[in-house]
Design a protein around this motif. Structure first.
Motif, PDB file in Angstrom:
ATOM      1  N   PHE A  80       0.807  -1.218   0.000  1.00 20.70           N
ATOM      2  CA  PHE A  80       0.000   0.000   0.000  1.00 20.70           C
ATOM      3  C   PHE A  80       0.842   1.271   0.000  1.00 20.70           C
ATOM      4  CE2 PHE A  80      -3.398  -2.840   0.674  1.00 20.70           C
ATOM      5  CZ  PHE A  80      -4.602  -2.161   0.570  1.00 20.70           C
ATOM      6  N   THR A  81       1.928   1.283   0.787  1.00 22.81           N
ATOM      7  CA  THR A  81       2.678   2.542   0.949  1.00 22.81           C
ATOM      8  C   THR A  81       3.926   2.597   0.078  1.00 22.81           C
ATOM      9  OG1 THR A  81       4.054   1.680   2.752  1.00 22.81           O
ATOM     10  CG2 THR A  81       1.939   2.689   3.366  1.00 22.81           C
ATOM     11  N   GLY A  82       4.417   1.424  -0.370  1.00 22.53           N
ATOM     12  CA  GLY A  82       5.654   1.414  -1.146  1.00 22.53           C
ATOM     13  C   GLY A  82       6.886   1.627  -0.284  1.00 22.53           C
ATOM     14  N   VAL A  83       6.718   1.727   1.057  1.00 24.07           N
ATOM     15  CA  VAL A  83       7.863   1.922   1.958  1.00 24.07           C
ATOM     16  C   VAL A  83       8.434   0.546   2.306  1.00 24.07           C
ATOM     17  CG1 VAL A  83       8.622   2.785   4.215  1.00 24.07           C
ATOM     18  CG2 VAL A  83       6.833   4.012   2.941  1.00 24.07           C
ATOM     19  N   PRO A  84       9.711   0.267   1.950  1.00 25.52           N
ATOM     20  CA  PRO A  84      10.266  -1.066   2.232  1.00 25.52           C
ATOM     21  C   PRO A  84      10.315  -1.340   3.736  1.00 25.52           C
ATOM     22  CG  PRO A  84      11.700   0.163   0.725  1.00 25.52           C
ATOM     23  CD  PRO A  84      10.695   1.132   1.280  1.00 25.52           C
TER      24      PRO A  84
END
Length: 544
Positions: A80-84
């Protein structure tokens, strides 16, 4: 924005209400307003991580770039956020206690009594606060349900944090169920009231209540919940079922969740919110231009959560090709019976996923053979690739008795235990009799692709980095015999010792990968292998 703000998400009444999706959706809504986010999961169970748990117990094990075996909710966070996600984003009671007991045995507590409060709670607080510099919002999901004995130290830790942090630096969101009693024809608010009472009994007053319901909650009932649970009327947010998880951020925004969160922090809620990415995704999902049928031939098909990232990646591949992906879940053992293989005749693609242990492996081999001989697009992942290599060794290269040392001592060990491999930090060494936990090749590793190969064209580059989770490898010493038979090793580790990708050049789409590409796919950025696989299945659907 100078200071980091913390949002704690708890659950009540029953489990599986969707705390992970709530966290992921709220994270993406805050991003859409221009804030930076970090999402974390606190798991109360005593396993050190989910790595040695059966997928039937806990769903899939999600692997991060830095090699942590984590809860599947971290997959939602990333998608959802693309934050690894990182190792520091998931902790269990087991890991907390392990660290504390190691310190105690070492004498770090100088003879003092080691207790849940303050030692365990302090360790949990340290975990929540670690590595958050420069982040606007840290969202912490607490696993389990309020009232569970094992989650009490976590609840106490976040209660303390609510006091430790400056005023306006924390927010508590509680997710509950408002059930519909069919016989009475009524929605019932009492379970939510009891859940909040339980939460307040341990010192936490929720700022926002998110109420899952099968039917819209009338305004009167919402006001009743607000009155009895001591929250503002606008802070009772209804969460109704939606047809796709990718509609969840849009639905929560429509109910005013992000506005309410910003209100708790005293932040302006007026700035524009850009949800165009999610609107496009939902539009694509609701208006497909065709349908493809993909068979997943796996070992844990009885629990769809065991393959959560995999099924989502196929949806992403569908979004990329504007088609609906219909998944047919087939237990691999089925194909160990004569004639059962005909179940694969009308599918447009066959995917054989990873897994551990011997059960169902001959069925996976049979599925790989059927795909190869009938020119059906085939995608083998991890164990799926290994079984495709065993199939090619037996039936293309004529290596009778080919198999994997994971299941005994085959005459021709084309797959064997990996005992050492190169990393950026040096050589990693493993022993065959080590503990099972954390002894695999885990996390992101680079690979080089053969120029002009199918995978090199799909990726559009000759260097890739993908996430691994496995203990066995295809044996490179059989490469020449397999390549002479037509199976090409088109991706290798940088030192050329470990086969990463195999393919059949004369087949419409036949690729096996040792890594798990599904862990990096996102709805707004589908993984190239899944996009290409669904594209090939679409072509196949037009032939059938």
């Amino acid at each position: 924005m100078s200071m980091t703000r913390y949002i704690f998400i708890t659950g009540g009444v029953v489990s599986s209400l969707g705390k992970g999706l709530l966290s992921a959706a709220l994270g993406t809504l805050l991003q859409a307003r221009g804030y930076t986010v970090r999402l974390r999961k606190l798991d109360p169970y005593l396993n050190v991580d989910p790595g040695t748990m059966s997928p039937y117990q806990h769903g899939e094990v999600y692997v991060t770039d830095d090699g942590a075996e984590t809860d599947l909710d971290l997959g939602h966070y990333e998608r959802f956020t693309g934050v690894p996600s990182r190792t520091t984003d998931n902790v269990t009671s087991g890991r907390i206690y392990q660290d504390i007991l190691t310190k105690e045995r070492r004498g770090d507590y100088l003879g003092g009594t080691v207790q849940v409060i303050p030692h365990v709670t302090d360790a949990i607080k340290d975990f929540v606060l670690a590595q958050t510099d420069g982040i606007d919002f840290v969202l912490c999901e607490i696993g389990g349900t309020v009232g569970d004995i094992e989650s009490l130290p976590f609840m106490e830790a976040i209660r303390q944090l609510g006091t430790d942090l400056d005023r306006g630096q924390s927010c508590f969101i509680h997710l509950t169920l408002v059930p519909f009693i069919k016989a009475a024809g009524e929605l019932k608010t009492k379970p939510t009231q009891h859940s909040v009472k339980e939460l307040r009994g341990i010192g936490i007053s929720p700022d926002i209540l998110v109420c899952r319901a099968e039917q819209p909650i009338p305004l009167g009932e919402r006001h009743k919940i607000a009155l009895f649970c001591n929250v503002a009327k606008s802070a009772v947010i209804q969460a109704l079922d939606v047809s796709s998880i990718y509609e969840v951020p849009i639905a929560y925004h429509g109910e005013g969740l992000d506005d309410e969160v910003l209100k708790v922090f005293g932040l302006p809620a007026e700035q524009p919110v850009d949800l165009s990415r999610w609107n496009d995704i939902v539009k694509n999902l609701k208006n497909p231009e065709g349908e493809v049928k993909i068979a997943i031939v796996g070992k844990y098909t009885g629990l769809k959560d065991a393959y959560k990232s995999l099924s989502e990646s196929l949806v992403h591949g569908g979004i990329a090709n504007r088609v609906n992906v219909k998944i047919e879940w087939i237990e691999a053992e089925l194909f160990e019976q004569p004639d059962a293989i005909h179940r694969l005749e009308d599918v447009h693609g066959i995917l054989v996923p990873g897994g551990f242990g011997q059960r169902g492996t001959e069925g996976k081999i049979a599925a790989a053979r059927f795909a190869r001989e009938h020119n059906i697009p085939f995608f083998g992942i991890c164990l799926g690739m290994q079984m495709a290599v065993v199939e090619a060794a037996r039936n293309m290269a004529g290596l009778e008795g080919a198999g994997s040392t994971e299941f005994g001592t085959p005459k021709v060990p084309v797959v064997g235990l990996l005992t050492e491999w190169a990393t950026e930090a040096g050589i990693e060494i493993r022993e065959s009799d080590m503990d099972l936990g954390g002894t695999m090749r885990l996390g992101a590793y680079p690979a080089k692709l053969t120029t002009g190969s199918h995978v090199q064209k799909i990726y559009g580059t000759d260097r890739i980095s993908e996430r691994h989770r496995h203990r066995y490898e295809v044996n490179i010493s059989y490469r020449s015999q397999l390549e002479e038979a037509g199976l090409v090793f088109s991706g290798l580790s940088p030192d050329s010792n470990l086969p990463e990708i195999i393919e059949l050049p004369d087949h419409p789409w036949y690729i096996g990968v040792q890594f798990h590409p599904e862990l990096k796919s996102k709805p707004f950025d589908p993984h190239p292998l899944f996009a290409s696989f669904i594209g090939a299945a679409l072509k196949q659907s037009r032939l059938v």
